[in-house]
Design a protein around this motif. Structure first.
Motif, PDB file in Angstrom:
ATOM      1  N   ASN A  54      44.667  83.461  27.279  1.00 48.23           N
ATOM      2  CA  ASN A  54      44.155  83.820  28.313  1.00 48.23           C
ATOM      3  C   ASN A  54      43.004  85.096  27.440  1.00 48.23           C
ATOM      4  O   ASN A  54      41.750  85.237  29.214  1.00 48.23           O
ATOM      5  N   ASP A  85      31.952  79.143  17.147  1.00 48.40           N
ATOM      6  CA  ASP A  85      32.470  80.331  17.498  1.00 48.40           C
ATOM      7  C   ASP A  85      32.981  81.144  16.398  1.00 48.40           C
ATOM      8  O   ASP A  85      34.405  81.381  16.623  1.00 48.40           O
ATOM      9  N   HIS A  89      26.372  75.638  15.706  1.00 49.86           N
ATOM     10  CA  HIS A  89      27.315  76.716  15.833  1.00 49.86           C
ATOM     11  C   HIS A  89      28.558  76.370  15.943  1.00 49.86           C
ATOM     12  O   HIS A  89      28.776  75.587  15.755  1.00 49.86           O
ATOM     13  N   THR A  96      36.846  82.899  17.796  1.00 51.54           N
ATOM     14  CA  THR A  96      37.819  81.925  17.730  1.00 51.54           C
ATOM     15  C   THR A  96      37.951  80.484  16.153  1.00 51.54           C
ATOM     16  O   THR A  96      38.913  81.107  15.401  1.00 51.54           O
ATOM     17  N   MET A 144      40.616  84.934  25.446  1.00 51.70           N
ATOM     18  CA  MET A 144      39.619  83.606  24.576  1.00 51.70           C
ATOM     19  C   MET A 144      39.392  83.099  26.260  1.00 51.70           C
ATOM     20  O   MET A 144      37.690  83.430  26.771  1.00 51.70           O
ATOM     21  N   ILE A 145      39.616  83.349  27.177  1.00 51.67           N
ATOM     22  CA  ILE A 145      39.261  82.381  28.849  1.00 51.67           C
ATOM     23  C   ILE A 145      38.868  83.335  29.195  1.00 51.67           C
ATOM     24  O   ILE A 145      37.334  82.995  29.444  1.00 51.67           O
ATOM     25  N   ARG A 146      38.339  84.759  29.583  1.00 52.33           N
ATOM     26  CA  ARG A 146      38.529  85.761  30.214  1.00 52.33           C
ATOM     27  C   ARG A 146      36.686  85.864  29.007  1.00 52.33           C
ATOM     28  O   ARG A 146      36.259  86.446  29.874  1.00 52.33           O
ATOM     29  N   TRP A 147      36.804  85.936  28.218  1.00 47.43           N
ATOM     30  CA  TRP A 147      35.637  85.781  26.803  1.00 47.43           C
ATOM     31  C   TRP A 147      34.700  84.903  27.247  1.00 47.43           C
ATOM     32  O   TRP A 147      33.211  85.636  27.372  1.00 47.43           O
ATOM     33  N   LYS A 148      35.120  83.773  27.836  1.00 50.24           N
ATOM     34  CA  LYS A 148      34.377  82.237  27.806  1.00 50.24           C
ATOM     35  C   LYS A 148      33.257  82.849  29.563  1.00 50.24           C
ATOM     36  O   LYS A 148      32.514  81.907  29.800  1.00 50.24           O
ATOM     37  N   THR A 149      33.912  83.399  30.179  1.00 51.92           N
ATOM     38  CA  THR A 149      33.423  83.945  31.738  1.00 51.92           C
ATOM     39  C   THR A 149      32.660  84.885  32.036  1.00 51.92           C
ATOM     40  O   THR A 149      32.556  85.501  31.805  1.00 51.92           O
TER      41      THR A 149
END
Length: 483
Positions: free
Chosen positions: A476, A105, A103, A108, A478-483
């Motif tokens: 920032n 992402d 896999h 990204t 990208m980080i929000r997408w991961k939470t």
């Protein structure tokens, strides 16, 4: 400036024949690092041919090394199992060699892809014990050649006839830069384990395994260790004592008990020991009416024979009850035909409770409940196998969950080792690493991760200082997408 000192400068001197062979195989690997599917299948076919075309000579050599080795046991536990392993490896090889998609992402890394590519490691060393010398040579070789490697094999000092034969016939099937066999003797074992192999497989005792691992560590050589230990059988309260005795006696008498995955001791429910012992005596008399016949395998050497005698005498002196299963027969001590014994009422201070028995001696312990059994086994080194005999699914799950071991056979013993789609290996003091099946192919491969970038590299948008502006905003987000 002086180089820092190191405690790892006392490596044994590597004999010239070891070094020359290693250099030859390493050079051949570098010249042709990835054999094709067809080449690997041909190597597996040649392994099979080597066994089939020299069957009688190989059986005779093993018999000569033992003094008396059951031909049936050699053909079943060595030839049959190995030929099945080779056949299974060849059948599945195309699938095993195929690169694996992994896999990625795509938000990204748009347009990129991930793969895991199994590639040969190079030159693999094998240190082979004497008890199943063909099985424990050719089964690993099947995985090693399937993975595209080359191999150097050191045989046991107790396998001199077989080692000489293999060294003689091997060049008819493989060039030296692919496979070479070596005899033991003259303290050459430590030198062999000091060669900077790309992987080293050792099967044997825990004491020797520690020394092998220490030598390999000096070259940062990865190891697979198969070390044995004290594997228990547990007869559940629901299980037929007669059936348990039949299945336990079969494996305990196989190769006269000289098997690393053999039953080292058995738990019997309280009140059923006499019934179990009676069945064992009857079964041995039926199956081995003459202990001196060829069907009953000899103990490998006089030192081992005397060790087993000492183990029994120690148990007798410390209060155990000994049950001679060959009562009425006269064993031939000169031929090293050791009479099989049950040992009742074993205690913790007896030698047989502290060391792997590796012979036809079976301590019999009693128990009241399953937690008592689990606590006892878990208070000792993790064994290479456990053998619960019960038709109760919950009790099966209890032992599999509560007692860690290298492997498990339920309502049988030993047979998990012969399943070609199951990995084989120990845990903790009983070993590390696996071979057999795809796990063997993976053990002797470098599972190489490869990232392929697409035409456009979006991640480069982050790598442009100063970071305080656009790069930080994107990060920032990208980080929000991961939470």
């Amino acid at each position: 400036m002086n180089a820092p000192t190191t405690p790892y400068l006392d490596l044994p001197q590597i004999p010239a024949e070891f070094q020359q062979c290693f250099d030859t195989q390493r050079a051949a690997y570098l010249e042709h690092p990835e054999p094709t599917l067809a080449e690997r299948r041909q190597d597996l076919l040649n392994l099979s041919r080597m066994l089939k075309e020299n069957r009688e000579a190989l059986v005779a050599a093993i018999n000569a090394d033992y003094g008396s080795r059951s031909e049936f046991e050699t053909l079943f536990a060595e030839f049959f199992v190995v030929l099945e392993t080779i056949k299974d490896s060849s059948k599945n090889l195309k699938k095993w060699m195929k690169p694996q998609r992994r896999h990625i992402d795509m938000l990204t890394y748009p347009g990129a892809s991930n793969r895991v590519i199994p590639q040969p490691l190079g030159v693999v060393g094998i240190i082979v014990p004497w008890n199943f010398p063909l099985n424990l040579t050719f089964s690993p070789l099947a995985a090693i050649f399937a993975a595209g490697n080359r191999a150097m094999v050191k045989m046991s000092e107790n396998s001199r006839h077989l080692a000489l034969l293999l060294a003689q016939i091997s060049p008819k099937y493989f060039p030296e830069d692919k496979l070479k066999f070596f005899e033991d003797g003259g303290g050459r074992g430590p030198a062999f384990s000091s060669i900077p192999f790309d992987h080293l497989l050792f099967t044997g005792s825990g004491t020797t395994g520690r020394a092998v691992m220490a030598n390999a560590a000096r070259n940062l050589t990865p190891v697979t260790l198969e070390l044995g230990g004290k594997a228990p059988a547990i007869v559940g309260p629901d299980f037929s004592i007669k059936t348990a005795a039949e299945r336990i006696m079969w494996v305990k008498m196989l190769n006269a008990g000289q098997i690393c995955t053999n039953i080292d001791y058995v738990f019997i429910p309280e009140g059923k020991v006499d019934e179990f012992a009676a069945h064992c005596k009857r079964l041995f008399a039926e199956r081995f009416p003459d202990i001196n016949a060829n069907d009953y395998t000899a103990i490998i050497d006089q030192r081992s024979y005397e060790r087993l005698q000492g183990t029994l005498e120690d148990a007798r002196a410390k209060g155990a009850t000994l049950v001679n299963l060959s009562e009425g027969q006269t064993p031939n001590a000169q031929a090293r035909k050791f009479p099989p014994h049950l040992v009742l009422n074993p205690t913790a201070d007896m030698i047989l409770s502290q060391r792997e028995i590796f012979g036809p001696i079976l301590p019999v312990r009693t128990y009241k409940d399953q937690m008592e059994v689990a606590r006892y086994i878990n208070s000792h080194d993790r064994p290479l196998a456990i053998y619960p005999f019960t038709n109760d699914k919950e009790l099966q799950r209890f032992y599999i969950s509560r007692v860690m071991s290298g492997g498990v056979s339920v309502n049988e013993a030993l047979l998990h080792v012969g399943q070609h789609d199951l990995p084989f290996g120990g845990v903790g003091p009983s070993g590390m690493g696996h071979y057999h099946a795809i796990e063997g192919f993976n053990t002797f491969s470098k599972l190489r991760p490869v990232f392929y970038q697409g035409p456009f590299s979006a991640i480069q948008m982050l790598f442009q200082p100063p970071y305080a502006g656009r790069a930080m905003k994107i990060l920032n987000l990208m980080i929000r997408w991961k939470t």
